[in-house]
Design a protein around this motif. Structure first.
Motif, PDB file in Angstrom:
ATOM      1  N   ARG A 183       0.854  -1.176   0.000  1.00 36.66           N
ATOM      2  CA  ARG A 183       0.000   0.000   0.000  1.00 36.66           C
ATOM      3  C   ARG A 183       0.894   1.232   0.000  1.00 36.66           C
ATOM      4  O   ARG A 183       1.655   1.453   0.934  1.00 36.66           O
ATOM      5  CB  ARG A 183      -0.865  -0.034   1.246  1.00 36.66           C
ATOM      6  N   LEU A 184       0.825   2.044  -1.043  1.00 43.41           N
ATOM      7  CA  LEU A 184       1.738   3.167  -1.190  1.00 43.41           C
ATOM      8  C   LEU A 184       1.476   4.272  -0.178  1.00 43.41           C
ATOM      9  O   LEU A 184       2.375   4.805   0.422  1.00 43.41           O
ATOM     10  CB  LEU A 184       1.648   3.739  -2.603  1.00 43.41           C
ATOM     11  N   MET A 185       0.242   4.656  -0.018  1.00 45.44           N
ATOM     12  CA  MET A 185      -0.126   5.695   0.931  1.00 45.44           C
ATOM     13  C   MET A 185      -1.610   5.575   1.202  1.00 45.44           C
ATOM     14  O   MET A 185      -2.316   4.880   0.484  1.00 45.44           O
ATOM     15  CB  MET A 185       0.210   7.084   0.387  1.00 45.44           C
ATOM     16  N   SER A 186      -2.078   6.241   2.237  1.00 40.42           N
ATOM     17  CA  SER A 186      -3.488   6.144   2.558  1.00 40.42           C
ATOM     18  C   SER A 186      -4.313   6.855   1.491  1.00 40.42           C
ATOM     19  O   SER A 186      -3.862   7.804   0.851  1.00 40.42           O
ATOM     20  CB  SER A 186      -3.766   6.736   3.934  1.00 40.42           C
ATOM     21  N   GLY A 187      -5.527   6.396   1.322  1.00 41.87           N
ATOM     22  CA  GLY A 187      -6.401   6.952   0.295  1.00 41.87           C
ATOM     23  C   GLY A 187      -6.717   8.422   0.475  1.00 41.87           C
ATOM     24  O   GLY A 187      -6.570   9.212  -0.468  1.00 41.87           O
ATOM     25  N   PRO A 188      -7.141   8.847   1.680  1.00 42.47           N
ATOM     26  CA  PRO A 188      -7.420  10.274   1.854  1.00 42.47           C
ATOM     27  C   PRO A 188      -6.190  11.146   1.645  1.00 42.47           C
ATOM     28  O   PRO A 188      -6.303  12.264   1.153  1.00 42.47           O
ATOM     29  CB  PRO A 188      -7.918  10.358   3.299  1.00 42.47           C
ATOM     30  N   LEU A 189      -5.016  10.635   1.983  1.00 41.41           N
ATOM     31  CA  LEU A 189      -3.803  11.410   1.748  1.00 41.41           C
ATOM     32  C   LEU A 189      -3.563  11.591   0.247  1.00 41.41           C
ATOM     33  O   LEU A 189      -3.190  12.671  -0.209  1.00 41.41           O
ATOM     34  CB  LEU A 189      -2.599  10.741   2.407  1.00 41.41           C
ATOM     35  N   LEU A 190      -3.813  10.546  -0.530  1.00 42.73           N
ATOM     36  CA  LEU A 190      -3.672  10.640  -1.973  1.00 42.73           C
ATOM     37  C   LEU A 190      -4.656  11.661  -2.546  1.00 42.73           C
ATOM     38  O   LEU A 190      -4.294  12.483  -3.388  1.00 42.73           O
ATOM     39  CB  LEU A 190      -3.900   9.268  -2.611  1.00 42.73           C
ATOM     40  N   ILE A 191      -5.893  11.643  -2.063  1.00 40.80           N
ATOM     41  CA  ILE A 191      -6.896  12.604  -2.534  1.00 40.80           C
ATOM     42  C   ILE A 191      -6.521  14.017  -2.091  1.00 40.80           C
ATOM     43  O   ILE A 191      -6.703  14.984  -2.838  1.00 40.80           O
ATOM     44  CB  ILE A 191      -8.299  12.208  -2.053  1.00 40.80           C
ATOM     45  N   ALA A 192      -5.960  14.149  -0.883  1.00 35.49           N
ATOM     46  CA  ALA A 192      -5.537  15.468  -0.411  1.00 35.49           C
ATOM     47  C   ALA A 192      -4.417  16.029  -1.281  1.00 35.49           C
ATOM     48  O   ALA A 192      -4.434  17.206  -1.651  1.00 35.49           O
ATOM     49  CB  ALA A 192      -5.094  15.383   1.044  1.00 35.49           C
ATOM     50  N   LEU A 193      -3.445  15.194  -1.621  1.00 29.07           N
ATOM     51  CA  LEU A 193      -2.362  15.650  -2.493  1.00 29.07           C
ATOM     52  C   LEU A 193      -2.886  16.022  -3.879  1.00 29.07           C
ATOM     53  O   LEU A 193      -2.461  17.020  -4.468  1.00 29.07           O
ATOM     54  CB  LEU A 193      -1.288  14.572  -2.606  1.00 29.07           C
TER      55      LEU A 193
END
Length: 160
Positions: A133-143
């Protein structure tokens, strides 16, 4: 995308609140609750009514749905992330789902290149599952949201 700067500020304030809450809740419970995603979709519908640009908001919703299904098929996200992405797409339009997909593909490509260059190594099953898992989903959406805001409003051009 938005008719006025005030609507854009309200929309991205709602989006920022939605993403921050989802990051906090997901960190504590490993789930994104349906009430949070539904409130984001309702907020997006209200913004679409006020903004008058239904087509862009609905395009964002459906592009987010398709992007989320892609993430589900790859097994990198759960349904909560798909619904969060749909809420973000409803609020901010099609830019957020497209940027989320682009960022994911970039992170995935960099990770694959790193694994290829680093060579084989022995890992146990628990470490392999967590590194998948590369990064959390909400963090990806935030970026993706931050990158989209920068691309849409270009603050470096207005600072004179």
């Amino acid at each position: 995308m938005f008719e006025s700067r005030e609507i854009a500020v309200i929309a991205f304030g709602c989006l920022g609140t939605l993403i921050c809450l989802s990051m906090i809740i997901e960190k504590n419970t490993q789930k994104i609750p349906n009430w949070l995603n539904l409130s984001g979709i309702i907020c997006g519908i209200v913004i679409a009514i006020v903004d008058g640009q239904w087509s862009l908001h609905l395009t964002g919703f459906f592009l987010a749905f398709l992007t989320g299904i892609f993430f589900l098929k790859l097994g990198i996200s759960a349904a909560g992330l798909v619904k969060l992405l749909m809420a973000a797409g409803t609020i901010a339009g099609p830019v957020i789902p497209i940027m989320t997909l682009v960022l994911f593909l970039l992170c995935w490509g960099v990770g694959a290149l790193y694994r290829k260059l680093a060579g084989p190594r022995d890992v146990d099953a628990a470490e392999s599952a967590s590194s998948n898992r590369l990064m959390s989903g909400p963090l990806l959406i935030a970026l993706a949201s931050l990158l989209s805001l920068l691309l849409i409003y270009r603050p470096w051009e207005q600072a004179v």
